[in-house]
Design a protein around this motif. Structure first.
Motif: not given
Length: 340
Positions: A155-160, A170-174, A176-180, A195-205
Protein backbone atom coordinates in the motif's frame (compact mmCIF):
# COMPACT_ATOMS: atom_id res chain seq x y z
CA UNK A 1 14.78 7.98 -56.12
CA UNK A 2 11.50 9.61 -55.20
CA UNK A 3 11.08 12.48 -52.80
CA UNK A 4 8.10 13.47 -50.69
CA UNK A 5 6.33 15.26 -53.53
CA UNK A 6 6.37 12.23 -55.81
CA UNK A 7 5.27 9.67 -53.24
CA UNK A 8 1.54 9.04 -53.72
CA UNK A 9 1.18 7.45 -50.27
CA UNK A 10 2.03 10.69 -48.53
CA UNK A 11 5.02 9.10 -46.75
CA UNK A 12 8.04 11.36 -47.03
CA UNK A 13 10.37 8.43 -47.51
CA UNK A 14 12.14 7.91 -50.80
CA UNK A 15 12.65 4.47 -52.33
CA UNK A 16 12.21 1.57 -49.96
CA UNK A 17 15.18 -0.30 -48.54
CA UNK A 18 14.54 -3.25 -50.85
CA UNK A 19 14.54 -1.18 -54.06
CA UNK A 20 16.89 -1.88 -56.99
CA UNK A 21 19.68 0.44 -55.85
CA UNK A 22 19.53 -0.89 -52.30
CA UNK A 23 19.78 -4.47 -53.57
CA UNK A 24 22.72 -3.61 -55.81
CA UNK A 25 24.47 -1.75 -52.99
CA UNK A 26 24.03 -4.76 -50.71
CA UNK A 27 25.40 -7.01 -53.43
CA UNK A 28 28.50 -4.85 -53.67
CA UNK A 29 29.07 -5.27 -49.95
CA UNK A 30 28.71 -9.03 -50.31
CA UNK A 31 31.30 -9.05 -53.07
CA UNK A 32 33.74 -6.84 -51.17
CA UNK A 33 33.49 -9.09 -48.09
CA UNK A 34 33.99 -12.30 -50.06
CA UNK A 35 37.79 -12.16 -49.96
CA UNK A 36 37.91 -12.48 -53.74
CA UNK A 37 37.27 -8.89 -54.79
CA UNK A 38 39.71 -7.74 -57.48
CA UNK A 39 40.99 -4.38 -58.61
CA UNK A 40 38.55 -4.65 -61.52
CA UNK A 41 35.73 -5.01 -58.98
CA UNK A 42 36.94 -1.92 -57.15
CA UNK A 43 37.02 0.08 -60.37
CA UNK A 44 33.56 -1.22 -61.31
CA UNK A 45 32.22 -0.19 -57.91
CA UNK A 46 33.55 3.32 -58.39
CA UNK A 47 31.87 3.50 -61.78
CA UNK A 48 28.61 2.27 -60.24
CA UNK A 49 28.77 4.84 -57.43
CA UNK A 50 29.61 7.66 -59.85
CA UNK A 51 26.43 7.17 -61.85
CA UNK A 52 24.44 9.45 -59.55
CA UNK A 53 24.11 10.81 -56.03
CA UNK A 54 21.36 8.22 -55.50
CA UNK A 55 23.86 5.43 -56.16
CA UNK A 56 26.34 6.92 -53.70
CA UNK A 57 23.63 7.40 -51.09
CA UNK A 58 22.39 3.82 -51.49
CA UNK A 59 25.90 2.46 -50.98
CA UNK A 60 26.52 4.67 -47.94
CA UNK A 61 23.23 3.61 -46.34
CA UNK A 62 23.83 -0.09 -47.02
CA UNK A 63 27.32 0.17 -45.51
CA UNK A 64 25.98 1.98 -42.46
CA UNK A 65 23.32 -0.65 -41.80
CA UNK A 66 25.88 -3.41 -42.34
CA UNK A 67 28.14 -1.88 -39.71
CA UNK A 68 25.52 -1.08 -37.07
CA UNK A 69 23.84 -4.48 -37.34
CA UNK A 70 27.04 -6.18 -36.20
CA UNK A 71 26.97 -9.94 -35.70
CA UNK A 72 23.18 -10.26 -35.57
CA UNK A 73 21.52 -12.06 -38.46
CA UNK A 74 23.92 -14.80 -39.60
CA UNK A 75 21.17 -17.01 -40.99
CA UNK A 76 19.58 -14.09 -42.77
CA UNK A 77 22.89 -13.10 -44.29
CA UNK A 78 23.32 -16.60 -45.65
CA UNK A 79 19.95 -16.23 -47.38
CA UNK A 80 21.03 -12.87 -48.76
CA UNK A 81 24.05 -14.15 -50.65
CA UNK A 82 22.41 -15.83 -53.61
CA UNK A 83 19.91 -13.04 -54.28
CA UNK A 84 22.63 -10.42 -53.99
CA UNK A 85 24.91 -12.03 -56.56
CA UNK A 86 21.95 -12.70 -58.83
CA UNK A 87 21.08 -9.02 -58.65
CA UNK A 88 24.58 -8.02 -59.68
CA UNK A 89 24.69 -10.44 -62.56
CA UNK A 90 21.18 -9.56 -63.72
CA UNK A 91 22.01 -5.86 -63.80
CA UNK A 92 25.47 -6.43 -65.30
CA UNK A 93 27.10 -4.73 -62.35
CA UNK A 94 29.75 -7.45 -62.28
CA UNK A 95 30.44 -10.29 -64.65
CA UNK A 96 29.03 -13.70 -63.79
CA UNK A 97 31.57 -15.94 -62.07
CA UNK A 98 31.51 -19.58 -61.14
CA UNK A 99 32.03 -20.78 -57.59
CA UNK A 100 31.93 -17.29 -56.08
CA UNK A 101 32.78 -17.56 -52.38
CA UNK A 102 30.78 -15.09 -50.36
CA UNK A 103 31.68 -13.62 -47.00
CA UNK A 104 29.54 -13.92 -43.90
CA UNK A 105 28.86 -10.18 -43.68
CA UNK A 106 26.10 -9.94 -46.27
CA UNK A 107 23.15 -7.86 -45.15
CA UNK A 108 19.46 -8.38 -45.91
CA UNK A 109 17.35 -5.48 -44.72
CA UNK A 110 14.03 -7.25 -45.09
CA UNK A 111 14.40 -9.75 -42.27
CA UNK A 112 15.78 -8.14 -39.14
CA UNK A 113 13.24 -9.94 -37.00
CA UNK A 114 14.25 -13.34 -38.36
CA UNK A 115 17.85 -12.68 -37.40
CA UNK A 116 16.89 -12.69 -33.74
CA UNK A 117 16.07 -16.40 -33.79
CA UNK A 118 18.97 -17.19 -36.09
CA UNK A 119 21.91 -16.50 -33.81
CA UNK A 120 23.17 -17.52 -30.41
CA UNK A 121 24.35 -13.98 -29.73
CA UNK A 122 23.08 -13.62 -26.19
CA UNK A 123 26.33 -13.07 -24.35
CA UNK A 124 26.49 -9.34 -25.05
CA UNK A 125 24.12 -6.38 -25.14
CA UNK A 126 21.83 -7.02 -28.15
CA UNK A 127 22.07 -4.64 -31.11
CA UNK A 128 19.01 -2.33 -31.31
CA UNK A 129 17.66 -4.32 -28.29
CA UNK A 130 16.29 -6.87 -30.75
CA UNK A 131 16.12 -9.45 -27.97
CA UNK A 132 16.57 -9.40 -24.16
CA UNK A 133 19.99 -9.78 -22.55
CA UNK A 134 20.51 -12.72 -20.15
CA UNK A 135 19.91 -10.46 -17.14
CA UNK A 136 16.66 -9.19 -18.59
CA UNK A 137 15.43 -12.69 -19.39
CA UNK A 138 15.69 -13.72 -15.73
CA UNK A 139 14.22 -10.49 -14.30
CA UNK A 140 11.13 -10.62 -12.09
CA UNK A 141 9.47 -7.89 -14.16
CA UNK A 142 10.29 -6.66 -17.64
CA UNK A 143 8.70 -4.23 -20.12
CA UNK A 144 9.14 -4.33 -23.87
CA UNK A 145 9.72 -1.48 -26.29
CA UNK A 146 7.06 1.20 -25.84
CA UNK A 147 5.47 -0.53 -22.83
CA UNK A 148 4.87 0.80 -19.32
CA UNK A 149 3.87 -1.22 -16.27
CA UNK A 150 2.81 -0.30 -12.73
CA UNK A 151 3.68 -2.56 -9.80
CA UNK A 152 2.23 -2.13 -6.31
CA UNK A 153 4.63 -3.80 -3.88
CA UNK A 154 2.42 -2.73 -0.97
CA UNK A 155 0.00 0.00 0.00
CA UNK A 156 2.92 2.34 0.61
CA UNK A 157 5.24 1.53 -2.33
CA UNK A 158 4.49 1.60 -6.06
CA UNK A 159 6.77 1.36 -9.09
CA UNK A 160 6.12 2.54 -12.63
CA UNK A 161 8.40 0.83 -15.16
CA UNK A 162 9.18 2.70 -18.35
CA UNK A 163 10.01 1.23 -21.77
CA UNK A 164 12.69 -1.49 -22.01
CA UNK A 165 13.02 -1.87 -18.25
CA UNK A 166 13.91 -4.89 -16.12
CA UNK A 167 13.85 -5.18 -12.32
CA UNK A 168 14.41 -7.86 -9.66
CA UNK A 169 12.59 -7.72 -6.33
CA UNK A 170 14.91 -8.23 -3.35
CA UNK A 171 15.42 -7.38 0.31
CA UNK A 172 17.32 -4.32 1.46
CA UNK A 173 19.17 -3.55 4.67
CA UNK A 174 17.48 -4.75 7.86
CA UNK A 175 14.83 -6.55 5.83
CA UNK A 176 13.46 -3.43 4.13
CA UNK A 177 11.79 -3.88 0.78
CA UNK A 178 13.89 -3.16 -2.29
CA UNK A 179 14.46 -3.92 -5.96
CA UNK A 180 17.40 -3.92 -8.33
CA UNK A 181 17.18 -1.92 -11.54
CA UNK A 182 18.84 -4.18 -14.09
CA UNK A 183 18.25 -1.89 -17.04
CA UNK A 184 15.93 0.90 -18.15
CA UNK A 185 13.98 3.43 -16.08
CA UNK A 186 11.58 3.28 -13.14
CA UNK A 187 9.70 5.81 -11.02
CA UNK A 188 9.11 5.01 -7.35
CA UNK A 189 6.57 6.43 -4.93
CA UNK A 190 7.51 5.38 -1.39
CA UNK A 191 5.64 6.31 1.80
CA UNK A 192 7.85 4.06 3.90
CA UNK A 193 11.53 3.11 4.00
CA UNK A 194 12.58 1.72 0.62
CA UNK A 195 15.79 0.94 -1.30
CA UNK A 196 16.77 0.56 -4.93
CA UNK A 197 20.03 -0.98 -6.12
CA UNK A 198 21.60 -0.15 -9.48
CA UNK A 199 25.15 -0.63 -10.81
CA UNK A 200 27.00 -0.81 -7.46
CA UNK A 201 24.93 2.01 -6.02
CA UNK A 202 22.02 2.20 -3.59
CA UNK A 203 19.20 4.74 -3.36
CA UNK A 204 17.35 5.06 -0.05
CA UNK A 205 14.13 6.96 0.65
CA UNK A 206 11.54 6.99 3.41
CA UNK A 207 8.90 9.34 2.01
CA UNK A 208 9.65 10.47 -1.51
CA UNK A 209 8.90 10.19 -5.20
CA UNK A 210 11.95 9.60 -7.36
CA UNK A 211 13.11 7.94 -10.57
CA UNK A 212 16.17 6.04 -11.69
CA UNK A 213 17.49 5.42 -15.16
CA UNK A 214 20.24 2.92 -15.85
CA UNK A 215 22.17 2.72 -19.11
CA UNK A 216 24.67 -0.07 -18.53
CA UNK A 217 27.12 1.26 -15.88
CA UNK A 218 25.66 4.79 -15.76
CA UNK A 219 22.78 5.57 -13.39
CA UNK A 220 20.77 8.80 -13.17
CA UNK A 221 18.76 9.46 -9.98
CA UNK A 222 16.10 12.17 -10.05
CA UNK A 223 14.20 13.36 -6.98
CA UNK A 224 10.67 14.43 -7.89
CA UNK A 225 9.36 14.97 -4.34
CA UNK A 226 10.98 14.79 -0.92
CA UNK A 227 14.61 13.69 -0.59
CA UNK A 228 16.68 10.61 -1.39
CA UNK A 229 20.15 9.43 -0.39
CA UNK A 230 22.46 7.83 -2.93
CA UNK A 231 25.32 5.62 -1.72
CA UNK A 232 28.11 4.27 -3.86
CA UNK A 233 31.05 2.57 -2.18
CA UNK A 234 32.08 5.02 0.57
CA UNK A 235 30.41 8.08 -0.99
CA UNK A 236 27.02 9.51 0.01
CA UNK A 237 25.05 12.17 -1.87
CA UNK A 238 21.70 13.65 -0.86
CA UNK A 239 19.34 14.64 -3.68
CA UNK A 240 16.43 16.99 -2.96
CA UNK A 241 13.23 17.83 -4.87
CA UNK A 242 14.03 19.12 -8.35
CA UNK A 243 17.58 17.75 -8.32
CA UNK A 244 19.38 15.01 -10.18
CA UNK A 245 22.67 13.16 -9.84
CA UNK A 246 24.49 10.75 -12.14
CA UNK A 247 27.06 8.14 -11.12
CA UNK A 248 29.14 5.62 -13.05
CA UNK A 249 32.47 3.82 -12.75
CA UNK A 250 34.19 7.19 -12.31
CA UNK A 251 32.05 8.16 -9.32
CA UNK A 252 29.46 10.90 -8.83
CA UNK A 253 28.90 13.86 -11.08
CA UNK A 254 27.78 17.13 -9.44
CA UNK A 255 24.15 17.33 -8.29
CA UNK A 256 22.22 19.44 -10.82
CA UNK A 257 18.77 21.10 -10.91
CA UNK A 258 16.15 19.64 -13.25
CA UNK A 259 12.64 20.48 -14.47
CA UNK A 260 10.41 17.97 -12.67
CA UNK A 261 7.66 18.24 -15.30
CA UNK A 262 10.10 17.38 -18.08
CA UNK A 263 11.82 14.59 -16.16
CA UNK A 264 8.53 12.87 -15.28
CA UNK A 265 6.74 13.46 -18.60
CA UNK A 266 7.09 9.82 -19.67
CA UNK A 267 4.85 8.80 -16.75
CA UNK A 268 2.11 10.91 -18.36
CA UNK A 269 2.70 9.40 -21.79
CA UNK A 270 4.77 12.28 -23.16
CA UNK A 271 8.32 13.16 -24.13
CA UNK A 272 9.24 16.81 -23.57
CA UNK A 273 12.39 18.35 -25.01
CA UNK A 274 13.59 21.84 -24.12
CA UNK A 275 16.53 22.94 -26.27
CA UNK A 276 18.00 19.49 -26.83
CA UNK A 277 20.17 18.63 -29.86
CA UNK A 278 18.39 16.51 -32.44
CA UNK A 279 20.93 13.70 -31.95
CA UNK A 280 19.89 13.47 -28.30
CA UNK A 281 16.20 13.53 -29.25
CA UNK A 282 16.69 10.71 -31.76
CA UNK A 283 18.54 8.68 -29.15
CA UNK A 284 15.59 9.06 -26.80
CA UNK A 285 12.97 8.26 -29.45
CA UNK A 286 14.83 5.04 -30.22
CA UNK A 287 13.97 3.77 -26.74
CA UNK A 288 10.23 3.89 -27.46
CA UNK A 289 9.91 2.42 -30.96
CA UNK A 290 11.01 -0.84 -32.59
CA UNK A 291 13.91 -0.69 -35.02
CA UNK A 292 16.23 2.30 -35.06
CA UNK A 293 16.35 5.89 -36.27
CA UNK A 294 19.77 6.65 -37.74
CA UNK A 295 21.08 10.18 -38.33
CA UNK A 296 23.28 10.38 -41.41
CA UNK A 297 24.13 14.05 -41.04
CA UNK A 298 26.20 15.27 -38.07
CA UNK A 299 25.22 18.90 -38.58
CA UNK A 300 21.57 17.92 -38.60
CA UNK A 301 22.13 16.20 -35.27
CA UNK A 302 23.24 19.52 -33.76
CA UNK A 303 19.95 21.29 -34.53
CA UNK A 304 18.05 22.59 -31.50
CA UNK A 305 14.75 20.91 -30.62
CA UNK A 306 11.91 22.30 -28.50
CA UNK A 307 8.98 19.89 -28.71
CA UNK A 308 6.44 17.72 -26.90
CA UNK A 309 5.60 14.30 -28.35
CA UNK A 310 2.90 11.80 -27.39
CA UNK A 311 4.28 8.32 -26.77
CA UNK A 312 1.09 6.80 -28.19
CA UNK A 313 1.96 8.42 -31.55
CA UNK A 314 5.72 8.13 -31.50
CA UNK A 315 6.10 7.66 -35.27
CA UNK A 316 4.50 11.05 -35.81
CA UNK A 317 7.45 12.53 -33.94
CA UNK A 318 9.87 11.22 -36.56
CA UNK A 319 7.82 12.70 -39.40
CA UNK A 320 7.41 16.03 -37.60
CA UNK A 321 11.14 16.32 -36.98
CA UNK A 322 11.93 15.56 -40.61
CA UNK A 323 9.47 18.19 -41.78
CA UNK A 324 10.64 20.79 -39.25
CA UNK A 325 14.28 20.53 -40.31
CA UNK A 326 13.59 19.82 -44.01
CA UNK A 327 15.37 16.50 -43.60
CA UNK A 328 15.12 13.56 -45.94
CA UNK A 329 13.37 10.62 -44.29
CA UNK A 330 13.75 7.11 -45.62
CA UNK A 331 12.02 4.07 -44.15
CA UNK A 332 13.63 0.65 -44.36
CA UNK A 333 12.36 -2.77 -43.29
CA UNK A 334 12.52 -3.73 -39.64
CA UNK A 335 11.55 -0.29 -38.35
CA UNK A 336 14.78 1.30 -39.59
CA UNK A 337 14.52 5.01 -40.44
CA UNK A 338 17.29 7.11 -42.00
CA UNK A 339 17.36 10.90 -41.54
CA UNK A 340 19.67 13.01 -43.66
Amino acid sequence: MRDATSNPSGDISATSGDGPLAVEATAWLVRLASGEATSEDAAALQRWRSQSSAHRQAFAEAKLLWEVLGPAGDMVRERAKVSAVQALVATNVIASRRNVKLGRRAFLGGALAASVAAVGYVGARPPFRLWPSPGELTADYRTGTGERQTIALADDVSIVMNTQTSIDIRSGAAGTRAFELIDGEAAVTAKASFEVFAANGRVTASSARFSLRRDQASVCVTCLEGAVRVNRHDQLVEVLTGQQVVYDDNGFRPVAPIDVAVASAWERGQLIFRHEPLARVVQELNRYRPGKIVLLNDRLGERDVVATFQLSRIDEAVVNLAQTFSARLRRLPGGMVLLS
